[in-house]
Motif scaffolding. Sequence first.
Motif: not given
Length: 264
Positions: A25, A28, A37, A51, A56
């Motif tokens: 991501c 984050c 993620s 995400c 996040c």
Amino acid sequence: MASARDNVALIGQELSEGDNIREVCPRCGGGSSGEKSLSVSRRDGHLVWYCFRAKCGYKGATGGSGLIQKAERKADRRRKMWEGKTYPVPDDVAARIHEMWHMDVPENWWWTTDYGGRVAMSIRSPRFTHRGWVLRSITPTEGAKALTYTHEGEQGISWYKTSPHRGTIIVEDIPSAVRASTYVNSVALLGTGIGMDRAIEIADHAPRPLYLAFDQDATAVAHRWARRYALLWGDVSVLPLEEDIKDMKEQDIGELIVHSGLGS
Ligand SMILES: [Zn+2]
């Protein structure tokens, strides 16, 4: 400078209709493990992303869904802006910081009563201007231990320079970077994610050699970044840590720096 949204567009540009991809991501960085993620898929020609890290929750879509865009704008506001009141760090908090991290309170740390009472740590640009805040809880707390707010167009990494003739250590958090900066130049990533924008800023401003010094459980992630950016960065290695720099005794930090060759 590419936004998180631009990075997602890049990730999704090869996707065919109905396809789905998992990536790190851009918002984050996938947390301390750098996990992939972020789910990006193409539906009716539009990219839709999400995400799944609870801390996040970055999500959005191109075109189409107004609801998702609204949620995304709200998330952007929540992340990017904090303009609460700051106060000098109270004596009892300063004492706690000294006890926890063996350090005095730096001049660009403040206190806020927001979010249950937190230390407001200024995020410093390579030119040492203020570029955002980390609000760090120093007591057990509900929710995130550290909340990060970066001004638009600024990278969420914080710089501490000592000497152009010494190397640079890249660590996860601000207290570790401040402590290391007694000896060498340091950068706090505010996590373990290093996207291309961050990597380029580091390439442009960090004296070499570069050392990535993450927590023990993130050493594999450090090796991955060192490999990915080897050409961009040049002289880069991973410095395995037995404990977090902010938890180390002063003497041990000094020895770590000397043994790595960073300080010479
Ligand atoms: Zn994320």
